[in-house]
Design a protein around this motif. Sequence first.
Motif, short mmCIF file in Angstrom:
data_model
loop_
_atom_site.label_atom_id
_atom_site.label_comp_id
_atom_site.label_asym_id
_atom_site.label_seq_id
_atom_site.Cartn_x
_atom_site.Cartn_y
_atom_site.Cartn_z
N LEU A 196 0.64 -1.37 -0.02
CA LEU A 196 0.16 0.21 0.20
C LEU A 196 0.69 1.28 -0.50
O LEU A 196 1.70 1.08 0.55
CB LEU A 196 -0.87 0.30 1.78
N ILE A 197 1.03 2.28 -1.03
CA ILE A 197 1.33 3.36 -0.87
C ILE A 197 0.41 4.00 -0.74
O ILE A 197 -0.64 4.79 -0.88
CB ILE A 197 1.92 3.84 -2.59
N VAL A 198 0.96 4.92 0.28
CA VAL A 198 0.23 6.51 1.01
C VAL A 198 0.95 7.51 1.04
O VAL A 198 2.23 7.73 1.27
CB VAL A 198 0.29 6.15 2.41
N PHE B 156 5.10 -7.03 -7.95
CA PHE B 156 4.18 -6.75 -6.45
C PHE B 156 3.14 -6.18 -7.37
O PHE B 156 2.37 -5.33 -8.18
CB PHE B 156 4.82 -5.27 -5.41
N SER B 157 1.79 -6.16 -6.08
CA SER B 157 0.75 -6.13 -6.14
C SER B 157 0.08 -5.02 -5.15
O SER B 157 0.82 -4.93 -3.98
CB SER B 157 -1.06 -7.05 -5.94
N VAL B 158 -0.30 -3.22 -5.81
CA VAL B 158 0.16 -2.51 -5.37
C VAL B 158 -1.35 -1.61 -5.16
O VAL B 158 -1.63 -2.19 -6.28
CB VAL B 158 0.86 -1.52 -6.10
N ALA B 159 -1.93 -1.52 -4.45
CA ALA B 159 -3.14 -0.41 -3.89
C ALA B 159 -2.24 0.97 -3.11
O ALA B 159 -1.28 1.13 -3.18
CB ALA B 159 -3.85 -0.96 -2.58
N THR B 160 -3.63 1.90 -3.70
CA THR B 160 -2.53 3.44 -2.85
C THR B 160 -3.63 4.12 -3.01
O THR B 160 -4.75 3.47 -2.71
CB THR B 160 -2.69 4.56 -4.15
N ALA B 161 -3.14 4.87 -1.26
CA ALA B 161 -4.23 6.04 -0.76
C ALA B 161 -3.52 7.61 -0.53
O ALA B 161 -2.24 7.83 -0.70
CB ALA B 161 -4.51 5.15 0.77
N LEU C 270 -8.57 3.05 6.31
CA LEU C 270 -10.05 2.51 5.73
C LEU C 270 -9.40 1.32 4.94
O LEU C 270 -9.46 -0.12 5.47
CB LEU C 270 -11.21 3.25 5.23
N LYS C 271 -8.24 1.69 4.52
CA LYS C 271 -7.83 -0.27 2.95
C LYS C 271 -7.57 -0.69 3.52
O LYS C 271 -6.67 -2.22 3.31
CB LYS C 271 -7.02 0.94 1.90
N ILE C 272 -6.11 -0.34 4.87
CA ILE C 272 -5.84 -1.95 5.73
C ILE C 272 -6.73 -2.50 6.21
O ILE C 272 -6.57 -3.63 6.42
CB ILE C 272 -4.57 -0.82 6.55
N LYS C 273 -7.66 -1.73 6.44
CA LYS C 273 -8.69 -2.46 7.01
C LYS C 273 -9.47 -3.87 6.68
O LYS C 273 -10.14 -5.28 6.70
CB LYS C 273 -9.58 -1.72 8.36
N VAL C 274 -9.58 -3.17 5.09
CA VAL C 274 -10.79 -3.75 4.27
C VAL C 274 -9.26 -4.93 3.76
O VAL C 274 -9.78 -6.23 3.46
CB VAL C 274 -10.98 -3.03 3.52
N ASP C 275 -8.80 -5.18 3.04
CA ASP C 275 -7.38 -5.70 2.88
C ASP C 275 -6.01 -5.30 3.05
O ASP C 275 -5.64 -4.58 2.59
CB ASP C 275 -7.56 -5.39 0.91
N LYS C 276 -5.93 -6.19 4.19
CA LYS C 276 -4.72 -5.81 4.90
C LYS C 276 -3.38 -5.67 3.48
O LYS C 276 -2.92 -7.45 3.64
CB LYS C 276 -4.55 -6.57 6.03
N THR D 130 1.60 6.33 10.79
CA THR D 130 2.44 5.36 11.14
C THR D 130 1.58 4.24 12.82
O THR D 130 2.35 3.30 13.55
CB THR D 130 3.53 5.81 11.16
N ARG D 131 1.97 5.55 13.63
CA ARG D 131 1.51 5.61 14.71
C ARG D 131 0.26 4.71 15.07
O ARG D 131 0.55 3.39 15.91
CB ARG D 131 1.75 6.98 15.67
N SER D 132 -0.65 4.84 14.92
CA SER D 132 -2.28 4.35 14.40
C SER D 132 -1.79 2.25 14.14
O SER D 132 -2.47 1.84 14.48
CB SER D 132 -3.01 4.96 13.76
N ILE D 133 -1.50 2.48 12.63
CA ILE D 133 -0.54 1.60 12.13
C ILE D 133 -0.45 0.76 12.93
O ILE D 133 -0.43 -0.72 13.74
CB ILE D 133 -0.48 1.53 11.71
N SER D 134 1.02 0.96 13.56
CA SER D 134 1.74 0.10 14.42
C SER D 134 1.17 -0.18 16.07
O SER D 134 1.35 -1.03 16.51
CB SER D 134 3.68 0.46 15.06
N ARG D 135 0.27 0.54 16.65
CA ARG D 135 -0.47 -0.08 17.80
C ARG D 135 -1.47 -0.13 17.19
O ARG D 135 -1.93 -1.13 18.85
CB ARG D 135 -0.24 1.57 18.63
N ASP D 136 -1.35 -0.50 16.76
CA ASP D 136 -3.16 -1.33 16.25
C ASP D 136 -2.80 -3.23 16.64
O ASP D 136 -2.32 -3.00 15.66
CB ASP D 136 -3.75 -1.21 14.81
N PRO D 137 -3.44 -3.67 17.24
CA PRO D 137 -3.25 -5.04 17.63
C PRO D 137 -3.03 -6.03 16.12
O PRO D 137 -2.84 -6.66 15.95
CB PRO D 137 -3.55 -5.61 18.16
#
Length: 121
Positions: free
Chosen positions: A7-9, A28-33, A41-47, A66-73
Amino acid sequence: MAIHKILIVDDSPTERYFLTEVLVKSGFSVATAENGEEALLKIKVDKPQLILMDIVMPGQNGFQVTRSISRDPETKDVPIIICTSKGQETDRIWGLRQGARDYIVKPIDPHELLAKIAALG
């Protein structure tokens, strides 16, 4: 685990296009935000198996996302490489402290990026 889905943000259409081209040509298979909120939102749907994160974006900046992603179990195991124009050592240290695995300063060298991805995979 080999990395396939990335995922490219980044709020820059030029950067998203450039990174997508480099990664797709390498298999690679690539998605963007376009921003942090869309990325979350995209991370929750297709990790993804890897996230390339810009820092300077509207809304939440890349450090916050980055902080939100790295602290989410559910997402803390997804590696993040920060790809930014912020080249100060303090920015790099702060990015790594937020949970990023690596840090690349723009303009991005495709060979350096692919080597860092290979090192994670």
